[in-house]
Scaffold this motif. Structure first.
Motif, PDB file in Angstrom:
ATOM      1  N   PRO A   1       0.834  -1.204   0.000  1.00  0.00           N
ATOM      2  CA  PRO A   1       0.000   0.000   0.000  1.00  0.00           C
ATOM      3  C   PRO A   1       0.876   1.264   0.000  1.00  0.00           C
ATOM      4  N   ASN A   2       0.639   2.128  -0.953  1.00  0.00           N
ATOM      5  CA  ASN A   2       1.317   3.416  -1.095  1.00  0.00           C
ATOM      6  C   ASN A   2       2.779   3.316  -1.532  1.00  0.00           C
ATOM      7  N   ILE A   3       3.278   2.146  -1.876  1.00  0.00           N
ATOM      8  CA  ILE A   3       4.662   1.965  -2.309  1.00  0.00           C
ATOM      9  C   ILE A   3       4.660   1.185  -3.615  1.00  0.00           C
ATOM     10  N   GLY A   4       5.402   1.688  -4.590  1.00  0.00           N
ATOM     11  CA  GLY A   4       5.485   0.993  -5.868  1.00  0.00           C
ATOM     12  C   GLY A   4       6.873   1.087  -6.463  1.00  0.00           C
ATOM     13  N   VAL A   5       7.098   0.264  -7.468  1.00  0.00           N
ATOM     14  CA  VAL A   5       8.331   0.325  -8.241  1.00  0.00           C
ATOM     15  C   VAL A   5       7.978   0.926  -9.597  1.00  0.00           C
ATOM     16  N   PHE A   6       8.947   1.579 -10.235  1.00  0.00           N
ATOM     17  CA  PHE A   6       8.729   2.119 -11.562  1.00  0.00           C
ATOM     18  C   PHE A   6       9.991   1.933 -12.388  1.00  0.00           C
ATOM     19  N   GLY A   7       9.814   1.929 -13.681  1.00  0.00           N
ATOM     20  CA  GLY A   7      10.948   1.814 -14.582  1.00  0.00           C
ATOM     21  C   GLY A   7      10.640   2.487 -15.895  1.00  0.00           C
ATOM     22  N   GLU A   8      11.693   2.867 -16.603  1.00  0.00           N
ATOM     23  CA  GLU A   8      11.524   3.519 -17.905  1.00  0.00           C
ATOM     24  C   GLU A   8      12.762   3.258 -18.752  1.00  0.00           C
ATOM     25  N   TYR A   9      12.527   3.028 -20.037  1.00  0.00           N
ATOM     26  CA  TYR A   9      13.609   2.904 -21.000  1.00  0.00           C
ATOM     27  C   TYR A   9      13.346   3.911 -22.104  1.00  0.00           C
ATOM     28  N   ASP A  10      14.301   4.822 -22.337  1.00  0.00           N
ATOM     29  CA  ASP A  10      14.207   5.838 -23.389  1.00  0.00           C
ATOM     30  C   ASP A  10      15.309   5.579 -24.404  1.00  0.00           C
ATOM     31  N   ASN A  11      14.960   5.681 -25.673  1.00  0.00           N
ATOM     32  CA  ASN A  11      15.940   5.476 -26.730  1.00  0.00           C
ATOM     33  C   ASN A  11      15.810   6.579 -27.768  1.00  0.00           C
ATOM     34  N   VAL A  12      16.881   7.319 -27.958  1.00  0.00           N
ATOM     35  CA  VAL A  12      17.039   8.202 -29.111  1.00  0.00           C
ATOM     36  C   VAL A  12      18.305   7.722 -29.794  1.00  0.00           C
ATOM     37  N   SER A  13      18.536   8.083 -31.032  1.00  0.00           N
ATOM     38  CA  SER A  13      19.605   7.436 -31.795  1.00  0.00           C
ATOM     39  C   SER A  13      20.994   7.589 -31.190  1.00  0.00           C
ATOM     40  N   SER A  14      21.267   8.660 -30.443  1.00  0.00           N
ATOM     41  CA  SER A  14      22.620   8.850 -29.913  1.00  0.00           C
ATOM     42  C   SER A  14      22.842   8.244 -28.526  1.00  0.00           C
ATOM     43  N   TYR A  15      21.780   7.951 -27.767  1.00  0.00           N
ATOM     44  CA  TYR A  15      21.971   7.338 -26.446  1.00  0.00           C
ATOM     45  C   TYR A  15      20.684   6.711 -25.923  1.00  0.00           C
ATOM     46  N   ASP A  16      20.858   5.876 -24.905  1.00  0.00           N
ATOM     47  CA  ASP A  16      19.761   5.210 -24.205  1.00  0.00           C
ATOM     48  C   ASP A  16      19.796   5.633 -22.744  1.00  0.00           C
ATOM     49  N   GLN A  17      18.622   5.658 -22.115  1.00  0.00           N
ATOM     50  CA  GLN A  17      18.533   5.916 -20.680  1.00  0.00           C
ATOM     51  C   GLN A  17      17.623   4.868 -20.073  1.00  0.00           C
ATOM     52  N   PHE A  18      18.075   4.256 -18.980  1.00  0.00           N
ATOM     53  CA  PHE A  18      17.273   3.301 -18.231  1.00  0.00           C
ATOM     54  C   PHE A  18      17.109   3.817 -16.812  1.00  0.00           C
ATOM     55  N   THR A  19      15.867   3.824 -16.328  1.00  0.00           N
ATOM     56  CA  THR A  19      15.529   4.302 -14.991  1.00  0.00           C
ATOM     57  C   THR A  19      14.811   3.196 -14.241  1.00  0.00           C
ATOM     58  N   ALA A  20      15.202   2.951 -12.992  1.00  0.00           N
ATOM     59  CA  ALA A  20      14.501   2.001 -12.121  1.00  0.00           C
ATOM     60  C   ALA A  20      14.441   2.612 -10.736  1.00  0.00           C
ATOM     61  N   GLY A  21      13.235   2.591 -10.126  1.00  0.00           N
ATOM     62  CA  GLY A  21      13.132   3.244  -8.829  1.00  0.00           C
ATOM     63  C   GLY A  21      11.987   2.767  -7.976  1.00  0.00           C
ATOM     64  N   LEU A  22      11.879   3.408  -6.829  1.00  0.00           N
ATOM     65  CA  LEU A  22      10.864   3.143  -5.824  1.00  0.00           C
ATOM     66  C   LEU A  22      10.075   4.432  -5.621  1.00  0.00           C
ATOM     67  N   GLN A  23       8.737   4.306  -5.525  1.00  0.00           N
ATOM     68  CA  GLN A  23       7.895   5.491  -5.406  1.00  0.00           C
ATOM     69  C   GLN A  23       6.924   5.359  -4.239  1.00  0.00           C
ATOM     70  N   TYR A  24       6.740   6.456  -3.529  1.00  0.00           N
ATOM     71  CA  TYR A  24       5.723   6.567  -2.488  1.00  0.00           C
ATOM     72  C   TYR A  24       4.601   7.430  -3.042  1.00  0.00           C
ATOM     73  N   HIS A  25       3.347   7.031  -2.808  1.00  0.00           N
ATOM     74  CA  HIS A  25       2.208   7.851  -3.226  1.00  0.00           C
ATOM     75  C   HIS A  25       1.148   7.819  -2.130  1.00  0.00           C
TER      76      HIS A  25
END
Length: 178
Positions: A58-82
């Motif tokens: 309850p009120n705690i979650g995990v999140f992630g994101e992968y972004d890709n543009v031709s010159s680089y990639d970004q990966f995000t992984a985290g913990l969120q409170y709501h």
């Protein structure tokens, strides 16, 4: 009661006092993806993004994101409170690990984010203003972000976001909530 047990009981009672007693109007279990355009020190180009979130308590979650543009990639992984502020507004805060790869280089850093989810037309339109901070490779990157959702039905929504600051971006796509 022993002093150690008393301290544990006091900490537990204090933590319980911060627990919300209002039900949240928002779903924190989703996957989304779509178009991404980034304009920052590394690029000014389009690509795609995939993201998701899942509540683990309850009120705690995990999140992630992968972004890709031709010159680089970004990966995000985290913990969120709501936590709900009222029936149409939730406070969110999270911490993440951020990983960038591109141009033969790879860097990992930490991120912080805080904002609200606001159901401006309940069940139909949602607005998500947020501040984001990333510390990577000795640099501090801060951006303000405004995201929005238009709910097609209970499970599907169209999403869009504008972000400005040290990482300018425009996003558009679809979200599936489960």
């Amino acid at each position: 009661m022993k002093p150690k047990h008393l301290r544990v009981a006091l900490v537990a009672a204090a933590a319980m006092s911060f627990m919300p007693f209002v039900a949240s109007a928002f779903d924190y279990n989703y996957v989304e993806g779509g178009y991404l355009h980034r304009d920052n020190d590394l690029s000014d180009e389009g690509g795609f993004r995939l993201a998701g979130a899942f509540d683990i308590a309850p009120n705690i979650g995990v999140f992630g994101e992968y972004d890709n543009v031709s010159s680089y990639d970004q990966f995000t992984a985290g913990l969120q409170y709501h936590a709900p502020i009222n029936n149409d507004l939730d406070f969110t805060a999270g911490a993440s690990v951020e990983h960038f790869t591109g141009a033969g280089d790879s860097n990992t850093g930490l991120g912080l984010r805080a904002g609200v989810r606001w159901d401006i037309v309940p069940g139909q339109w949602e607005l998500n203003p947020e501040l984001r901070y990333i510390r990577i490779d000795g640099e501090n990157l801060t951006s303000a972000r405004v995201g929005g959702l238009y709910h097609i039905n209970k499970n599907f929504a169209v999403n869009a976001a504008l972000q400005g600051g040290d990482d300018d971006r425009v996003e558009a796509g679809l979200r599936y909530s489960f």
